[in-house]
Motif scaffolding. Structure first.
Motif, mmCIF file in Angstrom:
data_model
loop_
_atom_site.group_PDB
_atom_site.id
_atom_site.type_symbol
_atom_site.label_atom_id
_atom_site.label_comp_id
_atom_site.label_asym_id
_atom_site.label_seq_id
_atom_site.Cartn_x
_atom_site.Cartn_y
_atom_site.Cartn_z
ATOM 1 N N ALA A 114 0.824 -1.199 0.000
ATOM 2 C CA ALA A 114 0.000 0.000 0.000
ATOM 3 C C ALA A 114 0.859 1.250 0.000
ATOM 4 O O ALA A 114 1.991 1.243 0.483
ATOM 5 N N VAL A 115 0.311 2.315 -0.537
ATOM 6 C CA VAL A 115 0.897 3.646 -0.434
ATOM 7 C C VAL A 115 0.224 4.328 0.754
ATOM 8 O O VAL A 115 -0.994 4.227 0.925
ATOM 9 N N ILE A 116 1.014 5.009 1.579
ATOM 10 C CA ILE A 116 0.482 5.647 2.779
ATOM 11 C C ILE A 116 0.858 7.122 2.800
ATOM 12 O O ILE A 116 1.900 7.523 2.273
ATOM 13 N N CYS A 117 -0.019 7.923 3.400
ATOM 14 C CA CYS A 117 0.253 9.349 3.536
ATOM 15 C C CYS A 117 1.250 9.551 4.677
ATOM 16 O O CYS A 117 1.109 8.954 5.749
ATOM 17 N N THR A 118 2.244 10.386 4.454
ATOM 18 C CA THR A 118 3.309 10.559 5.450
ATOM 19 C C THR A 118 3.507 12.023 5.812
ATOM 20 O O THR A 118 3.334 12.921 4.980
ATOM 21 N N ILE A 119 3.882 12.236 7.078
ATOM 22 C CA ILE A 119 4.169 13.580 7.595
ATOM 23 C C ILE A 119 5.451 13.528 8.422
ATOM 24 O O ILE A 119 5.905 12.455 8.821
ATOM 25 N N ASN A 120 5.985 14.685 8.679
ATOM 26 C CA ASN A 120 7.134 14.809 9.564
ATOM 27 C C ASN A 120 6.673 14.580 11.004
ATOM 28 O O ASN A 120 5.627 15.077 11.424
ATOM 29 N N ALA A 121 7.440 13.809 11.764
ATOM 30 C CA ALA A 121 7.058 13.474 13.142
ATOM 31 C C ALA A 121 7.124 14.661 14.084
ATOM 32 O O ALA A 121 6.645 14.575 15.226
ATOM 33 N N ASP A 197 11.437 6.787 -3.928
ATOM 34 C CA ASP A 197 10.864 6.635 -2.589
ATOM 35 C C ASP A 197 11.829 7.074 -1.485
ATOM 36 O O ASP A 197 11.424 7.767 -0.549
ATOM 37 N N PRO A 198 13.103 6.669 -1.546
ATOM 38 C CA PRO A 198 14.033 7.135 -0.506
ATOM 39 C C PRO A 198 14.131 8.650 -0.473
ATOM 40 O O PRO A 198 14.232 9.258 0.600
ATOM 41 N N GLY A 199 14.082 9.284 -1.649
ATOM 42 C CA GLY A 199 14.200 10.732 -1.726
ATOM 43 C C GLY A 199 13.030 11.459 -1.089
ATOM 44 O O GLY A 199 13.220 12.420 -0.334
ATOM 45 N N ILE A 200 11.813 10.996 -1.376
ATOM 46 C CA ILE A 200 10.649 11.672 -0.821
ATOM 47 C C ILE A 200 10.554 11.433 0.683
ATOM 48 O O ILE A 200 10.157 12.320 1.445
ATOM 49 N N ALA A 201 10.954 10.244 1.146
ATOM 50 C CA ALA A 201 10.965 9.975 2.592
ATOM 51 C C ALA A 201 11.944 10.913 3.301
ATOM 52 O O ALA A 201 11.634 11.462 4.368
ATOM 53 N N GLN A 202 13.109 11.117 2.695
ATOM 54 C CA GLN A 202 14.106 11.997 3.301
ATOM 55 C C GLN A 202 13.630 13.450 3.297
ATOM 56 O O GLN A 202 13.847 14.193 4.267
ATOM 57 N N ALA A 203 12.971 13.868 2.232
ATOM 58 C CA ALA A 203 12.455 15.237 2.156
ATOM 59 C C ALA A 203 11.442 15.497 3.268
ATOM 60 O O ALA A 203 11.433 16.575 3.875
ATOM 61 N N ILE A 204 10.606 14.518 3.558
ATOM 62 C CA ILE A 204 9.606 14.660 4.620
ATOM 63 C C ILE A 204 10.284 14.694 5.990
ATOM 64 O O ILE A 204 9.897 15.468 6.865
ATOM 65 N N LYS A 205 11.321 13.888 6.166
ATOM 66 C CA LYS A 205 12.070 13.898 7.432
ATOM 67 C C LYS A 205 12.748 15.247 7.679
ATOM 68 O O LYS A 205 12.946 15.653 8.823
ATOM 69 N N ASP A 206 13.103 15.929 6.596
ATOM 70 C CA ASP A 206 13.862 17.174 6.710
ATOM 71 C C ASP A 206 12.985 18.422 6.843
ATOM 72 O O ASP A 206 13.509 19.514 7.070
ATOM 73 N N ASP A 207 11.683 18.279 6.691
ATOM 74 C CA ASP A 207 10.793 19.447 6.668
ATOM 75 C C ASP A 207 9.630 19.218 7.623
ATOM 76 O O ASP A 207 8.768 18.376 7.368
ATOM 77 N N MET A 228 10.013 4.696 11.289
ATOM 78 C CA MET A 228 11.381 5.174 11.447
ATOM 79 C C MET A 228 11.393 6.551 12.122
ATOM 80 O O MET A 228 10.356 7.186 12.281
ATOM 81 N N ASP A 229 12.572 7.005 12.471
ATOM 82 C CA ASP A 229 12.717 8.317 13.096
ATOM 83 C C ASP A 229 12.323 9.429 12.127
ATOM 84 O O ASP A 229 12.580 9.342 10.921
ATOM 85 N N LYS A 230 11.707 10.461 12.664
ATOM 86 C CA LYS A 230 11.416 11.713 11.970
ATOM 87 C C LYS A 230 10.314 11.633 10.911
ATOM 88 O O LYS A 230 10.006 12.620 10.245
ATOM 89 N N ILE A 231 9.692 10.466 10.741
ATOM 90 C CA ILE A 231 8.613 10.321 9.762
ATOM 91 C C ILE A 231 7.505 9.497 10.398
ATOM 92 O O ILE A 231 7.763 8.658 11.267
ATOM 93 N N ASP A 232 6.260 9.768 10.007
ATOM 94 C CA ASP A 232 5.148 8.990 10.554
ATOM 95 C C ASP A 232 4.025 8.933 9.527
ATOM 96 O O ASP A 232 4.016 9.680 8.541
ATOM 97 N N VAL A 233 3.071 8.051 9.784
ATOM 98 C CA VAL A 233 1.930 7.880 8.899
ATOM 99 C C VAL A 233 0.802 8.806 9.338
ATOM 100 O O VAL A 233 0.490 8.889 10.528
#
Length: 323
Positions: A114-121, A197-207, A228-233
């Motif tokens: 599945a694709v999930i919506c993600t935000i910065n933690a 996918d790794p790029g968008i996950a990192q962008a969300i962790k950074d913002d 993982m750290d800094k990201i959540d669903v």
């Protein structure tokens, strides 16, 4: 001296012909002497890449003369590479388009995820976002209509911080599937384009104000089963009551989420099939053997522990019949 050279040349040619006659001929990746051997090339969806690496390693244990060339570059690349003969198998994480089927794309479903919506933690509204989630309409207004510039335009209780939307820059199954959730196409998605996918996950962790979407495996830690750290669903408020109820709260661990996908509690899309494609029905014995291997119960048993959903026995049989 000339006669000796001629004799040596004749002898060398005879030895070469004899050696070639004795050497096993590889047809379709199989010889009686050595079994399956040769190369299998695959490219495409980031969602399938980790799983295919695992399957290839297990396959080589049974068939040590087989080599793999695997690359991730998005579902669009996988389809293009397969249809142009650049690879044996394309990895896709979305439905095929009619024009791709018309060009000979032949799909074999191998897993679900599945694709999930993600935000910065550390989002300023993190606690309230986890409690209320966002509805389908609110998400559409973020990713398609670009309606909200600040978080408090969604809910007056949110902060006035900007809503920063990230999407995929490459032709991606995740993006196509997420857009399909809103009955739209990838090109309709708004936001800052990020490759992979790794790029968008990192962008969300950074913002801290970021919102985006990811495949499951780029959000959860497979060892701890937690995010993982800094990201959540960001949970989806499926019944639009302004609150994430118990039957909508299945994001705590990767096991909870994959169970929700398996039981159709998480909507489809953005739940989806993951597939191999070949140009036309595969006829190479080595390629067919690898696909059959992937569909075996043992190979499917690796899926849950790695963040994917295995096919049911009836679906496995349906896919095997295609071969």
């Amino acid at each position: 001296m000339k006669k000796n050279n001629r004799n040596i040349l004749i002898l060398s040619l005879l030895l070469l012909l004899t050696n070639n006659a004795c050497a096993p001929k590889i047809e379709n990746g199989y010889t009686k002497e050595r079994g399956f051997e040769g190369n299998i090339s695959l490219s495409g969806a980031f969602a399938l890449y980790p799983l295919v690496v695992l399957w290839s390693e297990e396959f080589k244990k049974e068939h040590p003369h087989v080599r793999f060339n695997i690359s991730a570059g998005g579902a669009g690349k996988g389809i293009a590479d397969a249809l142009t003969g650049m690879v044996d198998i394309g990895l896709i994480s979305r439905d095929l388009h009619p024009q791709e089927i018309a060009k000979g794309a032949f799909p074999i479903h191998v897993a679900k995820d599945a694709v999930i919506c993600t935000i910065n933690a550390e989002n300023p509204n993190y606690t309230l976002l986890k409690e209320r989630g966002l509805t389908h309409a609110e998400l559409k207004n973020i990713f398609i209509n670009k309606k909200y510039k600040t978080w408090n335009e969604i809910d007056a209780r949110f902060s006035k911080d900007p809503v920063i939307v990230y999407t995929r820059a490459d032709a991606a199954g995740a993006a196509e599937t997420w857009a399909n959730f809103f009955k739209s196409k990838q090109e309709d998605l708004k936001g800052v384009g990020i490759f992979g996918d790794p790029g968008i996950a990192q962008a969300i962790k950074d913002d801290k104000n970021a919102i985006g979407f990811n495949n499951i495996n780029y959000v959860y830690d497979l060892k701890t089963k937690k995010v993982m750290d800094k990201i959540d669903v960001l949970p989806i408020d499926l019944n639009t009551d302004g609150h994430i109820s118990e039957n909508e709260d299945f994001y705590s661990t990767i096991d909870d989420l994959t169970d929700a996908v398996s039981n159709n509690h998480y909507p489809s899309p953005p739940a989806r099939d993951l597939s191999f494609i070949t140009k036309g029905k595969p006829d190479n014995l080595l390629v067919k053997e690898f696909i059959s291997f992937v569909l075996k119960k043992k190979s499917q048993s690796y899926l849950l522990e790695n963040g994917y959903v295995p096919l049911t026995e009836s679906l496995i049989n349906k896919e095997l019949i295609k071969l």
